[in-house]
Design a protein around this motif. Structure first.
Motif, PDB file in Angstrom:
ATOM      1  N   MET A 227       0.846  -1.174   0.000  1.00 57.88           N
ATOM      2  CA  MET A 227       0.000   0.000   0.000  1.00 57.88           C
ATOM      3  C   MET A 227       0.891   1.236   0.000  1.00 57.88           C
ATOM      4  O   MET A 227       1.814   1.338   0.791  1.00 57.88           O
ATOM      5  N   THR A 228       0.591   2.174  -0.865  1.00 55.66           N
ATOM      6  CA  THR A 228       1.407   3.381  -0.944  1.00 55.66           C
ATOM      7  C   THR A 228       1.099   4.293   0.243  1.00 55.66           C
ATOM      8  O   THR A 228       0.004   4.233   0.813  1.00 55.66           O
ATOM      9  N   PRO A 229       2.059   5.145   0.608  1.00 59.02           N
ATOM     10  CA  PRO A 229       1.827   6.063   1.734  1.00 59.02           C
ATOM     11  C   PRO A 229       0.624   6.979   1.488  1.00 59.02           C
ATOM     12  O   PRO A 229      -0.126   7.277   2.412  1.00 59.02           O
ATOM     13  N   CYS A 230       0.437   7.405   0.250  1.00 58.32           N
ATOM     14  CA  CYS A 230      -0.701   8.278  -0.066  1.00 58.32           C
ATOM     15  C   CYS A 230      -2.026   7.555   0.162  1.00 58.32           C
ATOM     16  O   CYS A 230      -2.958   8.107   0.735  1.00 58.32           O
ATOM     17  N   ARG A 231      -2.083   6.299  -0.281  1.00 56.53           N
ATOM     18  CA  ARG A 231      -3.307   5.515  -0.114  1.00 56.53           C
ATOM     19  C   ARG A 231      -3.570   5.262   1.370  1.00 56.53           C
ATOM     20  O   ARG A 231      -4.720   5.338   1.823  1.00 56.53           O
ATOM     21  N   ALA A 232      -2.540   4.978   2.130  1.00 59.70           N
ATOM     22  CA  ALA A 232      -2.698   4.749   3.567  1.00 59.70           C
ATOM     23  C   ALA A 232      -3.200   6.013   4.262  1.00 59.70           C
ATOM     24  O   ALA A 232      -4.083   5.946   5.124  1.00 59.70           O
ATOM     25  N   ALA A 233      -2.671   7.165   3.870  1.00 59.51           N
ATOM     26  CA  ALA A 233      -3.109   8.436   4.462  1.00 59.51           C
ATOM     27  C   ALA A 233      -4.568   8.708   4.111  1.00 59.51           C
ATOM     28  O   ALA A 233      -5.347   9.168   4.961  1.00 59.51           O
ATOM     29  N   CYS A 234      -4.957   8.432   2.876  1.00 57.79           N
ATOM     30  CA  CYS A 234      -6.347   8.633   2.448  1.00 57.79           C
ATOM     31  C   CYS A 234      -7.291   7.725   3.228  1.00 57.79           C
ATOM     32  O   CYS A 234      -8.363   8.156   3.661  1.00 57.79           O
TER      33      CYS A 234
END
Length: 113
Positions: A1-8
Motif C-alpha cells: 500500500m502506498t503512503p498516499c493511499r494509507a493516508a487517504c
C-alpha cells in the motif's frame, strides 16, 4: 500500500468516525433575534408557542436537539423549549429545539409551557 493511499484511508476512517459527532452540533448558530418559547404541535401546520396559537409557514424547517430536520408531529407531545424565527407575515419559518446546554445559557425566556 502506498503512503498516499494509507493516508487517504486513515483520513476516510477518521471522517466516518467524526461524522456523528459533527452532525450533533449546530451547523449555523441560532440567530440572536430568534424568539424563545415553549412550542407544541396542535395539528397539521398549527402550533402553540408559550400557549399562543401560531402557524408554521410553508416550507418551515424544524431542527431537533441533534440538529436533524424533523416534521411538526415529531415535536415532543409535551412540547419543547425552542428558539423560533418568524417570517415577515408573522408565521414561524425556523425552529430550533433547544438542548439542555442551550437552555442553560443566560437569556431571558418568557414564562409559560
Amino acid at each position: 500500500m502506498t503512503p498516499c493511499r494509507a493516508a487517504c484511508l486513515a483520513f476516510l476512517s477518521a471522517s466516518l468516525w467524526a461524522a456523528p459527532v459533527i452532525a450533533q452540533t449546530r451547523s449555523a448558530p441560532i440567530p440572536k433575534d430568534a424568539k424563545a418559547g415553549h412550542i407544541r404541535h396542535v395539528e397539521e401546520m398549527a402550533v402553540t408557542v408559550s400557549r399562543k396559537p401560531m402557524q408554521l409557514a410553508a416550507g418551515a424547517i424544524i431542527r431537533d436537539q441533534r440538529n436533524l430536520i424533523i416534521v411538526p408531529v415529531s415535536i415532543p407531545r409535551e412540547g419543547a423549549w425552542a428558539d423560533i424565527a418568524l417570517d415577515r407575515n408573522g408565521q414561524i419559518f425556523r425552529v430550533w429545539l433547544l438542548t439542555p446546554q442551550e437552555l442553560a445559557r443566560p437569556r431571558k425566556r418568557p414564562s409559560g409551557g
